[in-house]
Design a protein around this motif. Structure first.
Motif, PDB file in Angstrom:
ATOM      1  N   TYR A  83       2.360   1.766  -3.420  1.00 57.34           N
ATOM      2  CA  TYR A  83       1.337   2.267  -4.342  1.00 57.34           C
ATOM      3  C   TYR A  83       1.124   3.768  -4.121  1.00 57.34           C
ATOM      4  O   TYR A  83       1.031   4.543  -5.093  1.00 57.34           O
ATOM      5  CB  TYR A  83       0.026   1.511  -4.110  1.00 57.34           C
ATOM      6  CG  TYR A  83      -1.052   1.860  -5.112  1.00 57.34           C
ATOM      7  CD1 TYR A  83      -1.141   1.186  -6.331  1.00 57.34           C
ATOM      8  CD2 TYR A  83      -1.978   2.869  -4.845  1.00 57.34           C
ATOM      9  CE1 TYR A  83      -2.127   1.511  -7.253  1.00 57.34           C
ATOM     10  CE2 TYR A  83      -2.966   3.200  -5.754  1.00 57.34           C
ATOM     11  CZ  TYR A  83      -3.040   2.514  -6.960  1.00 57.34           C
ATOM     12  OH  TYR A  83      -4.008   2.851  -7.871  1.00 57.34           O
ATOM     13  N   GLN A  84       1.087   4.198  -2.886  1.00 54.91           N
ATOM     14  CA  GLN A  84       0.929   5.626  -2.597  1.00 54.91           C
ATOM     15  C   GLN A  84       2.131   6.419  -3.113  1.00 54.91           C
ATOM     16  O   GLN A  84       1.977   7.528  -3.652  1.00 54.91           O
ATOM     17  CB  GLN A  84       0.756   5.836  -1.095  1.00 54.91           C
ATOM     18  CG  GLN A  84      -0.564   5.326  -0.549  1.00 54.91           C
ATOM     19  CD  GLN A  84      -0.664   5.471   0.951  1.00 54.91           C
ATOM     20  OE1 GLN A  84       0.028   4.783   1.698  1.00 54.91           O
ATOM     21  NE2 GLN A  84      -1.518   6.357   1.405  1.00 54.91           N
ATOM     22  N   ARG A  85       3.327   5.867  -2.943  1.00 52.59           N
ATOM     23  CA  ARG A  85       4.539   6.561  -3.398  1.00 52.59           C
ATOM     24  C   ARG A  85       4.565   6.717  -4.916  1.00 52.59           C
ATOM     25  O   ARG A  85       4.908   7.788  -5.429  1.00 52.59           O
ATOM     26  CB  ARG A  85       5.785   5.774  -2.943  1.00 52.59           C
ATOM     27  CG  ARG A  85       7.104   6.346  -3.448  1.00 52.59           C
ATOM     28  CD  ARG A  85       8.284   5.572  -2.897  1.00 52.59           C
ATOM     29  NE  ARG A  85       8.465   4.265  -3.505  1.00 52.59           N
ATOM     30  CZ  ARG A  85       9.206   4.029  -4.600  1.00 52.59           C
ATOM     31  NH1 ARG A  85       9.821   5.038  -5.208  1.00 52.59           N
ATOM     32  NH2 ARG A  85       9.333   2.810  -5.072  1.00 52.59           N
TER      33      ARG A  85
ATOM     34  N   ASP B 229       0.609   8.325  -5.980  1.00 47.92           N
ATOM     35  CA  ASP B 229       0.040   9.426  -5.198  1.00 47.92           C
ATOM     36  C   ASP B 229      -1.460   9.231  -5.004  1.00 47.92           C
ATOM     37  O   ASP B 229      -2.271  10.144  -5.197  1.00 47.92           O
ATOM     38  CB  ASP B 229       0.311  10.767  -5.868  1.00 47.92           C
ATOM     39  CG  ASP B 229       0.017  11.947  -4.928  1.00 47.92           C
ATOM     40  OD1 ASP B 229       0.082  11.737  -3.707  1.00 47.92           O
ATOM     41  OD2 ASP B 229      -0.285  13.045  -5.439  1.00 47.92           O
ATOM     42  N   ALA B 230      -1.830   8.003  -4.651  1.00 48.14           N
ATOM     43  CA  ALA B 230      -3.237   7.646  -4.456  1.00 48.14           C
ATOM     44  C   ALA B 230      -3.312   6.584  -3.373  1.00 48.14           C
ATOM     45  O   ALA B 230      -2.368   5.834  -3.140  1.00 48.14           O
ATOM     46  CB  ALA B 230      -3.865   7.140  -5.746  1.00 48.14           C
ATOM     47  N   VAL B 231      -4.454   6.511  -2.717  1.00 49.94           N
ATOM     48  CA  VAL B 231      -4.670   5.521  -1.663  1.00 49.94           C
ATOM     49  C   VAL B 231      -5.652   4.475  -2.172  1.00 49.94           C
ATOM     50  O   VAL B 231      -6.788   4.794  -2.524  1.00 49.94           O
ATOM     51  CB  VAL B 231      -5.238   6.180  -0.394  1.00 49.94           C
ATOM     52  CG1 VAL B 231      -5.481   5.117   0.688  1.00 49.94           C
ATOM     53  CG2 VAL B 231      -4.301   7.260   0.114  1.00 49.94           C
TER      54      VAL B 231
ATOM     55  N   ILE C 245       0.838  -1.195   0.000  1.00 49.75           N
ATOM     56  CA  ILE C 245       0.000   0.000   0.000  1.00 49.75           C
ATOM     57  C   ILE C 245       0.877   1.251   0.000  1.00 49.75           C
ATOM     58  O   ILE C 245       0.614   2.220  -0.724  1.00 49.75           O
ATOM     59  CB  ILE C 245      -0.948  -0.011   1.210  1.00 49.75           C
ATOM     60  CG1 ILE C 245      -1.989  -1.129   1.045  1.00 49.75           C
ATOM     61  CG2 ILE C 245      -1.641   1.337   1.385  1.00 49.75           C
ATOM     62  CD1 ILE C 245      -2.809  -1.389   2.300  1.00 49.75           C
ATOM     63  N   GLY C 246       1.955   1.236   0.787  1.00 51.63           N
ATOM     64  CA  GLY C 246       2.866   2.369   0.823  1.00 51.63           C
ATOM     65  C   GLY C 246       3.554   2.608  -0.513  1.00 51.63           C
ATOM     66  O   GLY C 246       3.711   3.761  -0.947  1.00 51.63           O
TER      67      GLY C 246
END
Length: 407
Positions: A396-398, A401-403, A393-394
């Motif tokens: 993917y966010q990096r 830029d989405a959760v 998940i981290g």
């Protein structure tokens, strides 16, 4: 428990003739001096427990992603439960408990983030490069990817532990082949590659220690997935009345404890569920041992069938429970919605790293120019499969830029 269930064992203080003898281990790929204080199988167990792959299991999905609740099973708690049941079975038949525990503890090392959803996603992306199989990935982890020791890659586990890891569910080739490597299914490439270096006898059955670990996996997840489903409210107590095993236990508990609150009722059902399954395995296995009469671990390998098994009636009940869980839990709308999103996350990560592999951390992006396309894709799969849910998940966010919506 009937005393005759243990009649073929050598006694609780000894080792049965059909058990593995640590003093006669077939050794390791890289020779090591023996330990003055531990058997080879004890060393294997200890290396497994102290590995990075074992620690990562605490943040890998079993059925529910971690933030859905802090009492649901993860891959780590599932593994510990499997290990406890496996040791009980090993003790019942005077097998080598340390080897049994080692196989139980390592059996899920290759699972991806988000459980089988992540595996499905990686298998699709790797279809042109040999596919992805969590059991084969477990082997890759313990033979190549763990980087801890000065003299070798992996954990350099003994033959018996590696054999149990690869074949605990049965042979991968030949007339008795089962699972993804069975008749009509190719054996995963990582297994074939390692087998060329250290032959594991892919066409033979595994020893009883590995068989005990395998059936303990069935006992554990058939029980604790029911438990988690009930506590999550996705299954009601009334739903399990249709199940031959759990339903009969529910009626027994209600008769003995009328008015018991739901939480305690669930626990009483689950503790009896495990006990019934374990006692059935012990009775059925004792009968099988009497029929076959193995005098060595190699006799077990050549028996032509799994010896540690459920009785036919209990096997039918376990199959019924498995189908119930598949329909009512694994494929229910709320779980499927999260798992489909999880698949999308893993596929998106794979695609981004395939486009720009330098975005992987330095340890993984080093030497990219020297890799063929096949080896590059395998490295990306290795990196992704080792992620925990939270790390994926981290990442993917990096990268985006989405959760991801994993609720």
């Amino acid at each position: 428990m009937p005393e005759d269930a243990f009649a073929l064992a050598a006694g609780q203080s000894g080792r049965a003739a059909f058990a593995e003898d640590p003093a006669a281990s077939r050794g390791r790929l890289f020779a090591e001096s023996s330990s003055p204080t531990r058997t080879p199988f004890q060393r294997d167990r200890d290396r497994i427990v102290h590995s990075a792959a074992f620690r990562r299991l605490k943040h890998k999905t079993q059925v529910f992603v971690p933030y859905e609740g802090d009492t649901y099973r993860t891959r780590l708690t599932h593994t510990i439960e499997v290990s406890q049941i496996a040791r009980a079975l090993a003790r019942a038949f005077s097998l080598d408990e340390d080897l049994t525990e080692a196989v139980a503890l390592v059996h899920d090392f290759g699972h991806t983030p988000f459980g089988h959803a992540g595996e499905r996603a990686l298998d699709r992306r790797m279809s042109a490069y040999g596919g992805f199989d969590h059991n084969a990935q477990s082997l890759r982890i313990v033979t190549a990817l763990e980087s801890r020791y000065a003299e070798f890659d992996g954990l350099n586990l003994s033959f018996e532990t590696l054999e149990g890891l690869v074949k605990h569910n049965g042979p991968l080739t030949g007339p008795h082949a089962v699972g993804e490597g069975g008749e009509g299914h190719p054996v995963p490439r990582p297994i074939l590659d390692f087998d060329a270096q250290m032959p594991l006898g892919l066409g033979r059955f595994a020893d009883l220690e590995a068989q005990a670990a395998a059936i303990s996996d069935d006992i554990a997840y058939n029980t604790h997935d029911l438990d988690d489903g009930l506590r999550a409210g996705l299954i009601a107590l009334s739903d399990i009345e249709e199940l031959d095993l759990a339903g009969s236990i529910l009626r027994e508990v209600r008769t003995k404890y009328p008015g018991l609150d739901p939480s305690r009722t669930i626990h009483e059902i689950m503790r009896r569920h495990i006990t019934r399954l374990v006692e059935d395995v012990i009775r059925a296995t004792a009968k099988g041992l009497a029929e076959i009469g193995p005098q060595s671990a190699d006799d077990v390998r050549d028996a032509g069938r799994q010896i540690i098994r459920f009785s036919p009636d209990m096997e039918a009940a376990v199959t019924q429970t498995r189908r119930f869980l598949f329909t009512r839990l694994y494929r229910c709308d709320s779980v499927m919605r999260v798992m489909l999103e999880a698949e999308r996350v893993v596929e998106a990560l794979f695609d981004r790293f395939a486009e720009r592999p330098e975005l992987m951390p330095r340890d993984w992006s080093a030497g990219l120019a020297d890799l063929s396309e096949d080896r590059l894709m395998r490295r990306i799969a290795d990196y992704l499969s080792g992620m925990t849910d939270t790390y994926a998940i981290g990442e993917y966010q990096r990268l985006f830029d989405a959760v991801p919506q994993l609720r």
